[in-house]
Enzyme design. Sequence first.
Site, short mmCIF file in Angstrom:
data_model
loop_
_atom_site.label_atom_id
_atom_site.label_comp_id
_atom_site.label_asym_id
_atom_site.label_seq_id
_atom_site.Cartn_x
_atom_site.Cartn_y
_atom_site.Cartn_z
N ASP A 7 24.19 6.33 80.81
CA ASP A 7 23.67 4.88 81.18
C ASP A 7 24.77 4.11 81.77
O ASP A 7 25.86 4.84 82.18
CB ASP A 7 22.99 4.02 80.00
CG ASP A 7 24.27 3.75 78.94
OD1 ASP A 7 25.35 3.89 79.22
OD2 ASP A 7 23.73 3.02 78.05
N HIS A 8 24.40 2.69 82.29
CA HIS A 8 25.49 1.98 83.09
C HIS A 8 26.71 2.00 82.23
O HIS A 8 27.85 1.94 82.81
CB HIS A 8 24.79 0.94 82.99
CG HIS A 8 24.38 -0.01 82.15
ND1 HIS A 8 23.33 0.38 81.29
CD2 HIS A 8 24.82 -1.21 81.52
CE1 HIS A 8 23.21 -0.49 80.22
NE2 HIS A 8 24.02 -1.37 80.22
N CYS A 64 27.40 7.11 76.62
CA CYS A 64 26.85 5.57 76.43
C CYS A 64 27.90 4.51 76.29
O CYS A 64 29.11 5.14 76.33
CB CYS A 64 25.55 5.35 75.97
SG CYS A 64 25.71 5.71 74.12
N GLY A 65 27.44 3.43 75.86
CA GLY A 65 28.75 2.52 75.36
C GLY A 65 29.56 3.23 74.11
O GLY A 65 30.62 3.21 73.99
N THR A 66 28.59 3.57 73.03
CA THR A 66 29.18 4.09 71.82
C THR A 66 29.02 5.61 71.78
O THR A 66 29.57 6.22 70.62
CB THR A 66 28.21 3.61 70.92
OG1 THR A 66 26.88 3.68 70.78
CG2 THR A 66 28.73 2.06 70.66
N GLY A 67 28.17 6.33 72.44
CA GLY A 67 27.85 7.75 72.35
C GLY A 67 26.59 7.74 71.36
O GLY A 67 25.99 8.86 71.22
N VAL A 68 26.31 6.75 70.64
CA VAL A 68 25.17 6.81 69.45
C VAL A 68 23.86 6.85 70.08
O VAL A 68 23.21 7.90 69.93
CB VAL A 68 25.47 5.52 68.48
CG1 VAL A 68 24.43 5.58 67.57
CG2 VAL A 68 26.73 5.72 67.85
N HIS A 97 31.60 25.32 63.72
CA HIS A 97 30.73 25.29 62.74
C HIS A 97 29.24 25.08 63.05
O HIS A 97 28.26 25.57 62.61
CB HIS A 97 30.94 24.34 61.59
CG HIS A 97 32.33 24.54 60.97
ND1 HIS A 97 32.75 24.01 59.65
CD2 HIS A 97 33.35 25.52 61.20
CE1 HIS A 97 34.02 24.52 59.47
NE2 HIS A 97 34.09 25.57 60.30
N ASN A 98 28.88 24.09 64.04
CA ASN A 98 27.73 23.56 64.30
C ASN A 98 27.05 24.15 65.55
O ASN A 98 25.80 24.18 66.02
CB ASN A 98 27.60 22.05 64.29
CG ASN A 98 28.47 21.51 63.08
OD1 ASN A 98 29.37 21.00 63.30
ND2 ASN A 98 27.87 21.68 62.11
N ARG A 131 28.66 32.42 57.93
CA ARG A 131 27.99 31.66 57.18
C ARG A 131 27.29 30.38 57.75
O ARG A 131 26.32 29.63 57.48
CB ARG A 131 28.68 30.98 55.96
CG ARG A 131 30.16 30.18 56.24
CD ARG A 131 30.92 29.65 55.05
NE ARG A 131 31.78 28.56 55.17
CZ ARG A 131 32.75 28.99 55.98
NH1 ARG A 131 33.03 30.19 56.14
NH2 ARG A 131 33.61 27.76 56.06
N HIS A 132 28.05 29.87 58.97
CA HIS A 132 27.57 28.84 59.90
C HIS A 132 26.42 29.03 60.59
O HIS A 132 25.35 28.23 60.98
CB HIS A 132 28.74 28.51 60.80
CG HIS A 132 30.17 28.15 59.99
ND1 HIS A 132 30.24 27.20 59.23
CD2 HIS A 132 31.02 28.86 60.19
CE1 HIS A 132 31.49 27.17 58.71
NE2 HIS A 132 31.99 27.95 59.25
N ARG A 135 23.30 28.17 58.54
CA ARG A 135 22.96 26.78 58.41
C ARG A 135 22.27 26.29 59.80
O ARG A 135 21.53 25.42 60.07
CB ARG A 135 24.35 26.09 58.09
CG ARG A 135 24.78 26.33 56.79
CD ARG A 135 26.19 25.92 56.61
NE ARG A 135 26.68 26.57 55.43
CZ ARG A 135 27.80 26.71 55.12
NH1 ARG A 135 28.99 26.27 55.70
NH2 ARG A 135 28.07 27.27 53.75
C1 RB5 Z 1 24.31 -0.59 76.05
O1 RB5 Z 1 24.63 -1.88 76.15
C2 RB5 Z 1 24.72 0.08 74.86
O2 RB5 Z 1 23.63 -0.28 73.89
C3 RB5 Z 1 24.45 1.67 75.13
O3 RB5 Z 1 25.40 2.27 76.11
C4 RB5 Z 1 24.82 2.42 74.06
O4 RB5 Z 1 25.93 2.05 73.29
C5 RB5 Z 1 23.88 2.51 72.77
O5 RB5 Z 1 23.79 3.35 71.84
#
Ligand code: RB5
Length: 149
Positions: A7-8, A64-68, A97-98, A131-132, A135
């Site tokens: 993303d941005h 992204c900002g966090t990768g989350v 492993h994954n 073993r991996h 899983r």
């Molecule tokens: C964008 O502001 C931010 O929410 C996005 O990049 C990301 O971190 C979400 O998980």
Amino acid sequence: MIALGSDHAGLPLKKVIMKHLDDLKITYKDYGAYSNESVHYPEYGVKAAKAVANGECEKGIIFCGTGVGISISANKVKGIRCVNCSEPYSALMGRQHNDTNMLALGSRVVGDELAKMIVDTWLNGEFLGGRHQIRVDQIKEVDETGEIK
Ligand code: RB5
């Protein structure tokens, strides 16, 4: 061929990693975003993930900002195992492993040099099987059927 997406917020780190892959002569395809305009990370995580899932690209790296958010989005695509990393140990285990086929990085979390180290570690890591494999096969079963028998 490596699929890239961001993303941005992830764009600045994606650019750093593009240059790094150029230096390593590793080919990639960028599925966007291409500008600093605010966009929605699921669209780009899923575009890159589909390229990996359909075999167009062998692995993917997304930002992204966090990768989350972008890793959660990619992991919704069948066949994708995406690890969100902020240090190399998880990147290596994520391969050994994954058998992850995608890596997510948070541009607001990791610095450029650490990100390059994580990318190198992840790209060079080899799945250990054994073993991996059992899983990872269970993960694949959930992906296919929604349950583990
Ligand atoms: C964008 O502001 C931010 O929410 C996005 O990049 C990301 O971190 C979400 O998980």
